[in-house]
Design a protein around this motif. Structure first.
Motif, PDB file in Angstrom:
ATOM      1  N   LEU A   1     -75.608-100.888  21.814  1.00 51.47           N
ATOM      2  CA  LEU A   1     -76.754-100.416  21.048  1.00 51.47           C
ATOM      3  C   LEU A   1     -76.857-101.144  19.720  1.00 51.47           C
ATOM      4  N   SER A   2     -78.079-101.402  19.283  1.00 56.31           N
ATOM      5  CA  SER A   2     -78.278-102.030  17.977  1.00 56.31           C
ATOM      6  C   SER A   2     -77.785-101.095  16.884  1.00 56.31           C
ATOM      7  N   ALA A   3     -77.134-101.660  15.869  1.00 55.80           N
ATOM      8  CA  ALA A   3     -76.563-100.850  14.793  1.00 55.80           C
ATOM      9  C   ALA A   3     -77.642-100.095  14.027  1.00 55.80           C
ATOM     10  N   GLU A   4     -78.825-100.683  13.909  1.00 54.48           N
ATOM     11  CA  GLU A   4     -79.951-100.050  13.238  1.00 54.48           C
ATOM     12  C   GLU A   4     -81.072 -99.828  14.246  1.00 54.48           C
ATOM     13  N   PRO A   5     -81.841 -98.771  14.074  1.00 59.84           N
ATOM     14  CA  PRO A   5     -82.946 -98.556  15.009  1.00 59.84           C
ATOM     15  C   PRO A   5     -84.040 -99.599  14.829  1.00 59.84           C
ATOM     16  N   VAL A   6     -84.671 -99.933  15.945  1.00 55.32           N
ATOM     17  CA  VAL A   6     -85.871-100.751  15.870  1.00 55.32           C
ATOM     18  C   VAL A   6     -86.958 -99.983  15.141  1.00 55.32           C
ATOM     19  N   GLN A   7     -86.948 -98.649  15.325  1.00 55.54           N
ATOM     20  CA  GLN A   7     -87.957 -97.799  14.703  1.00 55.54           C
ATOM     21  C   GLN A   7     -87.410 -96.388  14.555  1.00 55.54           C
ATOM     22  N   SER A   8     -87.800 -95.710  13.482  1.00 58.88           N
ATOM     23  CA  SER A   8     -87.486 -94.306  13.262  1.00 58.88           C
ATOM     24  C   SER A   8     -88.755 -93.635  12.742  1.00 58.88           C
TER      25      SER A   8
ATOM     26  N   GLU B   1     -85.335-100.522  30.620  1.00 57.89           N
ATOM     27  CA  GLU B   1     -83.935-100.389  30.207  1.00 57.89           C
ATOM     28  C   GLU B   1     -83.535-101.404  29.143  1.00 57.89           C
ATOM     29  N   ARG B   2     -84.453-101.623  28.193  1.00 57.77           N
ATOM     30  CA  ARG B   2     -84.178-102.498  27.058  1.00 57.77           C
ATOM     31  C   ARG B   2     -83.973-101.718  25.773  1.00 57.77           C
ATOM     32  N   PHE B   3     -84.386-100.414  25.784  1.00 59.34           N
ATOM     33  CA  PHE B   3     -84.316 -99.599  24.585  1.00 59.34           C
ATOM     34  C   PHE B   3     -83.837 -98.190  24.929  1.00 59.34           C
ATOM     35  N   LEU B   4     -83.137 -97.574  23.963  1.00 56.80           N
ATOM     36  CA  LEU B   4     -82.734 -96.179  24.085  1.00 56.80           C
ATOM     37  C   LEU B   4     -83.613 -95.354  23.154  1.00 56.80           C
ATOM     38  N   LEU B   5     -84.294 -94.358  23.725  1.00 54.91           N
ATOM     39  CA  LEU B   5     -85.178 -93.467  22.974  1.00 54.91           C
ATOM     40  C   LEU B   5     -84.430 -92.166  22.703  1.00 54.91           C
ATOM     41  N   THR B   6     -84.534 -91.637  21.471  1.00 54.90           N
ATOM     42  CA  THR B   6     -83.779 -90.443  21.091  1.00 54.90           C
ATOM     43  C   THR B   6     -84.667 -89.463  20.340  1.00 54.90           C
ATOM     44  N   ALA B   7     -84.558 -88.171  20.699  1.00 57.33           N
ATOM     45  CA  ALA B   7     -85.245 -87.084  19.999  1.00 57.33           C
ATOM     46  C   ALA B   7     -84.208 -86.264  19.239  1.00 57.33           C
TER      47      ALA B   7
ATOM     48  N   GLU C   1     -62.000 -97.010  34.276  1.00 55.18           N
ATOM     49  CA  GLU C   1     -62.201 -96.008  33.235  1.00 55.18           C
ATOM     50  C   GLU C   1     -63.387 -96.422  32.361  1.00 55.18           C
ATOM     51  N   PRO C   2     -64.196 -95.463  31.893  1.00 52.42           N
ATOM     52  CA  PRO C   2     -65.294 -95.813  30.988  1.00 52.42           C
ATOM     53  C   PRO C   2     -64.783 -96.537  29.742  1.00 52.42           C
ATOM     54  N   GLU C   3     -65.463 -97.612  29.353  1.00 49.28           N
ATOM     55  CA  GLU C   3     -65.080 -98.402  28.185  1.00 49.28           C
ATOM     56  C   GLU C   3     -66.138 -98.245  27.105  1.00 49.28           C
ATOM     57  N   LEU C   4     -65.715 -97.773  25.932  1.00 48.97           N
ATOM     58  CA  LEU C   4     -66.642 -97.590  24.820  1.00 48.97           C
ATOM     59  C   LEU C   4     -67.136 -98.946  24.322  1.00 48.97           C
ATOM     60  N   LEU C   5     -68.448 -99.141  24.317  1.00 46.98           N
ATOM     61  CA  LEU C   5     -69.043-100.391  23.863  1.00 46.98           C
ATOM     62  C   LEU C   5     -69.621-100.286  22.465  1.00 46.98           C
TER      63      LEU C   5
ATOM     64  N   HIS D   1     -83.617 -97.558  19.723  1.00 49.12           N
ATOM     65  CA  HIS D   1     -82.549 -98.539  19.518  1.00 49.12           C
ATOM     66  C   HIS D   1     -82.591 -99.585  20.631  1.00 49.12           C
ATOM     67  N   ALA D   2     -82.380-100.831  20.269  1.00 49.20           N
ATOM     68  CA  ALA D   2     -82.364-101.909  21.253  1.00 49.20           C
ATOM     69  C   ALA D   2     -81.012-101.962  21.953  1.00 49.20           C
ATOM     70  N   LEU D   3     -81.031-102.451  23.196  1.00 51.33           N
ATOM     71  CA  LEU D   3     -79.816-102.681  23.975  1.00 51.33           C
ATOM     72  C   LEU D   3     -79.640-104.172  24.204  1.00 51.33           C
ATOM     73  N   ASP D   4     -78.398-104.659  24.048  1.00 51.05           N
ATOM     74  CA  ASP D   4     -78.151-106.051  24.409  1.00 51.05           C
ATOM     75  C   ASP D   4     -77.800-106.110  25.902  1.00 51.05           C
TER      76      ASP D   4
END
Length: 359
Positions: A141-148, A117-123, A95-99, A133-136
């Motif tokens: 996902l990083s709690a704060e964006p690397v950039q906005s 695949e080190r960062f998530l980009l969002t529009a 089952e999918p596990e929320l991370l 946002h950075a990915l570990d």
């Protein structure tokens, strides 16, 4: 608001795809999201016939919009549009596990991973911005964006190019495609030169997809009911318009807007969803230039929102936002679509994603 189901059409996968009639079969789970429900529907796909069998739904912590997987299909990323949050799930277990479930901004409309695949980009459609946002290593996902970064009205898509050096963001209301340079080591965007490719009023660039081999980018235009293709240079990273084709039949007067576009993995057929005409426009892609030639239309569900071709290139699924159904098609020669079945999905199905099979 929409729930996203899958998004391999805009996935960064670069591996050669299996074409129709391939010996290799791909067992998969098809995920469907909904504008009015906080769940993902799941269907088990028969890899030989493309037929779907319902499975128990996955509960979500909000009203999901855009969704995508990484190349290995080990993680699922979801944008909660109404709640303004971003989530990641592990798909390693049954089952999918929320991370992670982090605050992001008002109405995250589209998400994409950078090519490493080190960062998530969002529009963001309402807050008119983009974030990184950075990915570990575990997919959190990083709690704060690397950039906005503030952009313009109705950012509706975002995608990194194959070299991972440039990022493009179509805006439907601003009639513009923002062009960024991307520092893939630090996850930082800086405006390219020129920073914006302006399009005429009532064009509405919405989503984009790169050809798997040619230096060509395809963008569907929401208000104009058309698809454009652009030349793209790796060393410069700016787009140059090459041509545009309508997505409606000649002389058709129906009120219409385009929703999603999907390029077949072999790079020879492009599909675009028409909301209003309730069809999929089909285009042949020239092997040498990437130019589009119209091949006709396939009638489909009311309000077709998102489209997904399976990674093996044998089947296509469409979410009918207006009908509450999921439509399945077999892909034949020249990308022709043969209807297989329709399935009751739920309230306002939005996005379709073909993911890994799970017990």
């Amino acid at each position: 608001l929409p729930v996203l189901l899958a998004v391999l059409c805009n996935s960064p996968a670069e591996s050669p795809a299996q074409g129709p009639g391939s010996d290799k079969t791909v067992v998969a789970t098809v995920y469907v999201s909904f504008a009015g429900e906080t769940r993902l529907a799941r269907f088990r796909q028969d890899p030989e016939t493309g037929e779907l069998t319902p499975r128990p739904s996955v509960a979500l912590p909000g009203h999901a919009g855009a969704l995508m997987t990484n190349r290995s299909r080990s993680h699922l990323f979801v944008a909660l549009r109404e709640e303004g949050r971003l989530c990641s799930f592990s798909l390693a277990g049954p089952e999918p596990e929320l991370l992670s479930n982090i605050p992001a901004g008002e109405d995250p409309a589209y998400i994409a991973l950078d090519r490493a695949e080190r960062f998530l980009l969002t529009a963001y459609y309402v807050s008119n911005k983009v974030t990184v946002h950075a990915l570990d290593p575990e997919g959190r996902l990083s709690a704060e964006p690397v950039q906005s970064l503030a952009t313009d009205r109705c950012a509706h898509g975002i995608l990194a190019d194959r070299s991972n050096r440039f990022v493009y963001v179509p805006h439907t209301a601003a009639n513009a495609i923002f062009q960024f340079r991307f520092d893939a080591r630090r996850g930082l965007l800086t405006p390219n030169e020129p920073p914006v490719l302006q399009r005429p009023e009532q064009t509405g660039p919405r989503h984009l997809v790169f050809h798997p081999r040619l230096p060509v980018v395809y963008v569907n235009n929401e208000q104009e009911s058309s698809v454009s293709w652009y030349a793209w240079e790796d060393g410069v990273g700016t787009l140059r318009l090459l041509g545009t084709r309508p997505t409606l039949p000649a002389g058709e007067q129906v009120a219409n807007s385009t929703a999603d576009l999907e390029l077949h993995p072999d790079g020879l057929t492009l599909y675009c969803a028409n909301r209003g005409h309730n069809s999929l426009a089909r285009f042949a892609v020239d092997k040498g230039t990437g130019a589009l030639t119209p091949l006709g239309h396939q009638a489909t569900e009311a309000g077709p929102r998102e489209v997904n071709v399976t990674p093996d290139g044998r089947f296509l699924y469409v979410a009918g936002e207006g009908s509450g159904k999921l439509a399945a098609y077999r892909i034949g020669e020249q990308g022709r679509l043969a209807p297989l079945a329709t399935y009751e999905a739920g309230r306002q199905p939005f996005w379709v994603l073909v993911g890994p099979d799970r017990p």
